[in-house]
Motif scaffolding. Structure first.
Motif, short mmCIF file in Angstrom:
data_model
loop_
_atom_site.label_atom_id
_atom_site.label_comp_id
_atom_site.label_asym_id
_atom_site.label_seq_id
_atom_site.Cartn_x
_atom_site.Cartn_y
_atom_site.Cartn_z
N PHE A 62 0.90 -1.27 0.01
CA PHE A 62 -0.04 0.12 -0.01
C PHE A 62 0.83 1.43 0.06
O PHE A 62 0.33 2.42 0.14
CB PHE A 62 -0.81 -0.21 1.09
CG PHE A 62 -2.09 -0.95 1.21
CD1 PHE A 62 -2.28 -1.58 0.10
CD2 PHE A 62 -2.76 -1.35 2.39
CE1 PHE A 62 -3.29 -2.53 -0.05
CE2 PHE A 62 -3.64 -2.37 2.16
CZ PHE A 62 -4.13 -2.89 1.10
N ALA A 63 1.91 0.91 0.03
CA ALA A 63 3.02 2.40 -0.20
C ALA A 63 3.38 2.75 1.23
O ALA A 63 2.40 2.82 2.15
CB ALA A 63 2.65 3.16 -1.08
N GLY A 64 4.38 3.54 1.25
CA GLY A 64 5.01 4.32 2.64
C GLY A 64 5.84 5.15 2.22
O GLY A 64 6.52 5.34 1.00
N TYR A 65 5.98 6.12 2.94
CA TYR A 65 6.72 7.50 2.95
C TYR A 65 7.84 7.67 4.01
O TYR A 65 7.40 7.45 5.24
CB TYR A 65 5.96 8.70 2.64
CG TYR A 65 4.97 8.24 1.60
CD1 TYR A 65 5.33 8.51 0.27
CD2 TYR A 65 3.59 7.84 1.59
CE1 TYR A 65 4.63 8.21 -0.82
CE2 TYR A 65 2.88 7.67 0.65
CZ TYR A 65 3.24 7.95 -0.62
OH TYR A 65 2.35 7.70 -1.60
N GLY A 66 8.86 8.09 3.62
CA GLY A 66 9.76 8.33 4.71
C GLY A 66 10.43 9.79 4.50
O GLY A 66 10.63 10.22 3.10
N LEU A 67 10.30 10.56 5.11
CA LEU A 67 10.70 11.99 4.85
C LEU A 67 11.40 12.90 6.36
O LEU A 67 11.13 12.37 7.51
CB LEU A 67 9.73 13.19 4.46
CG LEU A 67 8.46 12.99 5.40
CD1 LEU A 67 8.40 14.26 6.00
CD2 LEU A 67 6.99 12.94 4.47
N ASP A 68 12.20 13.69 6.18
CA ASP A 68 12.67 14.34 7.41
C ASP A 68 12.09 15.76 7.56
O ASP A 68 11.94 16.35 6.74
CB ASP A 68 14.07 14.83 7.10
CG ASP A 68 15.20 13.32 7.24
OD1 ASP A 68 14.72 12.38 7.99
OD2 ASP A 68 16.03 13.50 6.27
N LEU A 69 11.69 16.01 9.00
CA LEU A 69 10.72 17.26 9.27
C LEU A 69 11.79 18.00 9.98
O LEU A 69 12.74 17.68 11.02
CB LEU A 69 9.77 16.70 10.25
CG LEU A 69 8.95 15.84 9.75
CD1 LEU A 69 8.00 15.43 10.90
CD2 LEU A 69 7.82 16.44 8.85
N ALA A 70 11.93 19.29 9.60
CA ALA A 70 12.70 20.37 10.32
C ALA A 70 12.09 20.94 11.31
O ALA A 70 11.14 21.49 11.07
CB ALA A 70 13.62 21.48 9.43
#
Length: 144
Positions: A5-13
């Motif tokens: 079903f997909a997933g996401y990774g990201l960095d938050l400042a």
């Protein structure tokens, strides 16, 4: 990160530094659960691949009693609702969105989660109704 079903990774400042966010939705554990196990393996791998403060959020299609969730806790993550000492907060099904034998089923199972790594602290959590979905949303207030 690649789950069915997909997933996401990201960095938050943030003012206190960077926080890595992993948003996920593994397959549900119905029928042959090998896909569900595989998706959870992808999530664990993504969680281990960062040394940043990390949040894992989403419909994990698992309760804290399931082995994949215990594995995440064993690798240093804590369930935000547990950490914040929140009351029982089921997220599925959303009350009235699913019916059986003509009767609406109340929310019964907490399968949506916010997991926090060390360096983060869940201050409180709550669930809210989101119109037109079969889940209640889980909201978490997290401090650094």
């Amino acid at each position: 990160m690649r789950t069915e079903f997909a997933g996401y990774g990201l960095d938050l400042a943030t003012p206190a530094g960077r926080v890595h966010l992993i948003a996920v939705h593994p397959r549900p554990p119905v029928g042959d659960v090998s896909g569900w196990r595989m998706d959870h393996g992808v999530i664990r791998h993504a969680a281990r691949a960062t040394s940043e403060r990390t949040l894992i959020v989403g419909d994990l299609n698992a309760t804290m009693d399931h082995v994949p969730m215990r594995a995440l806790v064993g690798s240093g993550f804590e369930d935000a609702a547990t950490q914040a000492d929140s009351r029982w907060q089921p997220t599925w099904p959303a009350a009235g969105e699913v019916s059986r034998l003509g009767f609406p089923v109340p929310s019964m199972v907490p399968i949506d989660h916010v997991l926090v790594s060390s360096g983060l602290r869940a201050l409180r959590t709550d669930t809210v109704t989101v119109e037109g979905t079969d889940h209640r949303a889980l909201l978490a207030v997290v401090g650094l």
